[in-house]
Structure formats: structure tokens, C-alpha cells
Scaffold this active site. Structure first.
Site, short mmCIF file in Angstrom:
data_model
loop_
_atom_site.label_atom_id
_atom_site.label_comp_id
_atom_site.label_asym_id
_atom_site.label_seq_id
_atom_site.Cartn_x
_atom_site.Cartn_y
_atom_site.Cartn_z
N ARG A 1 0.81 -1.23 0.00
CA ARG A 1 0.00 0.00 0.00
C ARG A 1 0.84 1.27 0.00
NH1 ARG A 1 -4.88 -1.26 -1.87
NH2 ARG A 1 -5.36 -3.34 -1.09
N HIS B 1 -7.28 -2.90 -8.60
CA HIS B 1 -6.27 -2.46 -9.57
C HIS B 1 -6.90 -2.28 -10.95
CE1 HIS B 1 -2.14 -3.48 -7.60
NE2 HIS B 1 -3.00 -3.04 -6.70
#
Lengths: 175, 175, 175
Positions: free
Chosen positions: A17, A55
Site C-alpha cells: 500500500r 487495480h
């Protein structure tokens, strides 16, 4: 943001992250080239499925997606050409898949590096830096971080540019 | 050492025992502004008590201390003004508290970022980078590093300055 | 690559398999000084034996090797002089040995730093950054990262140069 040359390899390292994939995608978008996304992840559980879907949603349209959980070098060689960028996300999932299949990881890593050294167009590779915590208790995790660290060193040596991303901010290590 | 503007947000990231808190305190001291310390940690065991006491002893006098284990945004909004600096130490303990209380962590994170975007004075936030080791075995730890990583990206985007501290040495990532 | 001054301390930090030892060895080779290698690792299992052998093979000839699993400060003081470089690999194994022997780690760390402040020749110290993952479950691992973090801060403060190595690439933090 730095431009992508063709042919040239860019390595984008970062933590979990850290914004490394989003940064890599912005690099590719800014290049103006056609875009190919090589996904190494396998949706083997709902958590992984959710990450892959996140994503995909962020990338939006205009990307061709190729799945290469194991045959990464062949996929890069087949897709790379002067007029388009290949984005590989990510090397650490590919290493995980190789280990789970019992493959010769150093051998496959060396073959990937050899492919990258003669690639026909720009390639951007995203990978997790995993070696900055306490030594893991189990051998498999220690082997994984050894494989990842060695592969990162080899690819960084072959790369024109290397970035380290933290909190969404790129730090240029090479190039 | 870089100066603190008012109003402006500074994020100081670093590992465990990296010297990030001491660096953030020096930034605040160098500003010459009045000083408010917002502590997010709870002394729920002797190890944590000792860490809190260490930090308190190092800071010395001249600081007003406010405890905000959960209501961090409200505490920052109440304390920040043009003539003084608010130091928050640290975001990762605040996230831990939110998770233990079963709060909506992404929602609370977004509200904190909104508060920081309209804050009336300089704010320095300290946080642990936790995403550079091996993927943790348990879901709670994976969720924690996802929350921390996302919050760092959002705050870094809103910040005027971002530092990464290792071995007591600051590396400027932004500003 | 930066040169080594005499006397002066250089700290090389990096993750597992980051290329930190190879980078430190290249620094030493480039200096043209005579070379002493102080090894802190003990070959207590085959995995460790293999790592030590790897390092030995890479270094090649021209190095004098001294083993100092515990008495590191004394070994540095005995070996350092203006005309040669002492390379210590690595501080984290030394800390591990001290902890396993039940030594006073902060006291030994302070004594090492005092030795480094009056050393007669160039010294390069390699160490693992271990504080950038999730907080470890067990107390021993948490203590270890506290000891390592504090020692890195103290040595970095005394050092003329500090490098952070990732993927084989050095980032200069100081000097």
C-alpha cells in the site's frame, strides 16, 4: 515524473500500500505509448480477488491485459515492442507462484533478466520490497525474501531507472 | 532542517526506533511557535507506559499535552491555530485504537484528511512505516498495514512536506 | 561511489539481500587501503554457514579476516589504523550474539560508539534495517529491533557517511 525511453527497463519498488502500482501506471499513462498490463496475480481467494479488482478499476480503459502467473519472461518478450509499454504487476506475486509450483527460482530469475536485457520496448516492473522487517520465523518466508532481494538487485542493475515509492511519493534511486 | 509554514501539514514517516519522533520534535522546536503535543497512545501495558514516559522525558517542558486516542481530527481542529504547532505522535497508534474499537477506519481516515486540508495552523504528524516486511500471517495485521499505507498516501498528498527518517537521519520525500 | 576518509566511520544500512555487503566491499576495494574483515556471524547452522561462505567467496583474496562475535569494539580498536580499512559485517548479528549471551546490550552499544569516536583509521559498518515491518508478536524480536534502531541512530550520529542500500543501489543519507 520521468519519461520512459524505448527500449528501457524501469523498476518500481515499494512497500505494501505504498502507491507503487498507481505510480507505475501514471508513468505508463504519461508516456503516451499503447499500454499492455501483465498480471502475475492469481485470484485464489476473495482477498486477492478484491485486490485484483481494485487495480483493474483504477487502471480504467485503454489497457490490454495479459495473465502470466508463471511464464512472465515469455509474455514480456511476446508483448514488448517499440510502440508500446508493458507494465508487469508484480514480481513478488510471480516469485510466489514459482515457489508454490516448486520451480527453479534462481534459474527463472536469471532467464527473466536475460529477457529484459534484450527487450524490444519499454517495460515497467512493479515489486514489493519485503526485506526491511524482522527476520521471519519460517524458512519459506526467508527463502522468499532472499529470492526477491536477489531478483531486485539483478533487475536494478539491468534497469535504466529505479524508483522506491513510499506514501505515494517516488524516490529516484537510479536513472 | 526545513522550516514549518503556517498553515501547513508535515508528515514524518519512519521505522521503529528510527528517531522519527525526536526529528519531528526538533522540527517543532526550531519553528519557535508555541507547542501542543497530541498523544494517541494508550498506556495499556508496562511496555507501552515506558515508551510514553520516554517520549515525555525527552520532550521536556514547554509543551501542552492533549490525549486523543480516538478523536484525533477533533483534537487537531480544536488546537491548531496560526501561532502554534500541533505535533501528533503517532498515526499508527491512532489506527490501532480505531481498529480495536471496531470503527470505520477508512471513513475516519478520510475525515482526518479533510480536517488537515482546512487546518488553521502548522501540524506535524508522525507515523510508522510498516509495509516493508514479509506479508504478515494474520488478517488483522494485513488490514492494519493496508489502512496505514492508504492513510499515509492520502496525508502525503495533502502535506506540504514529507520526510522519511532512518537511523535518525531525515530524507525529504516532498516539499 | 564516495571515498573513504581516514579516520572516519561509514554506516551502510539495508534490508535482507539488498546488496549492502557487496556495496560496502566495493567502497573498501575502491579506497586502495589494506583490508580487514571483521566477521560477527557464527556458523551455528547450515543456512548460516552457507551465507558466510557466500560472503567469503565474493570478497576474494586480499582480505585479512578476524572473527569477533562478541568483542567487536576491542577488535576494531586493535585492527584500525590510518593505512587500512576495517569492514564490520554485520552489527545485527553482533546484537543477536549479545542478546543470546544475556549481555547488557545498551551498555555494549555505548562502548562501541565510544570506540568508533576515537578510532585510528577508516571503519565501515554494515547493518540490517529491521524496523519497517509490522510490530513483531514476540518480546525478543521487539527488543531486538529497539536495540538495533537505537544503535543505528547513535552510530549514524558519529559517522561521516551513512548509506541506505536497496536493490543494490546506495542512497546517501549523510555525508
Amino acid at each position: 515524473m520521468s519519461g520512459l525511453a524505448s527500449p528501457a527497463v524501469t523498476l518500481v519498488l515499494g512497500g505494501a500500500r505504498s502507491g507503487k502500482s498507481a505510480f507505475a501506471e501514471r508513468l505508463v499513462e504519461a508516456s503516451g505509448f499503447a499500454k499492455v498490463y501483465i498480471a502475475t496475480g492469481r485470484a485464489f481467494d476473495p482477498e486477492m480477488e478484491a485486490r485484483i479488482e481494485d487495480h483493474r478499476a483504477r487502471r480504467g480503459s485503454g489497457w490490454r491485459t495479459v495473465e502470466a502467473p508463471l511464464g512472465l519472461g515469455a509474455a514480456i518478450a511476446a508483448e514488448a515492442r517499440a510502440s508500446r509499454v508493458v507494465l508487469v504487476d508484480c514480481l513478488t506475486l510471480w516469485l510466489t507462484n514459482l515457489m508454490l509450483e516448486g520451480r527453479d527460482v534462481p534459474g527463472e530469475g536469471a532467464a527473466l533478466v536475460a529477457t529484459l536485457q534484450r527487450v524490444a520496448g519499454p517495460v515497467v516492473l512493479v515489486s514489493n520490497e519485503v526485506g526491511l522487517g524482522i527476520v521471519p520465523d519460517n524458512v519459506m518466508a526467508r527463502d522468499f525474501r532472499d529470492h526477491a532481494g536477489r531478483l531486485h538487485q539483478q533487475i536494478a542493475a539491468a534497469a535504466a531507472q529505479v524508483f522506491f515509492v513510499a506514501a505515494g511519493l517516488p524516490l529516484k534511486m537510479k536513472g
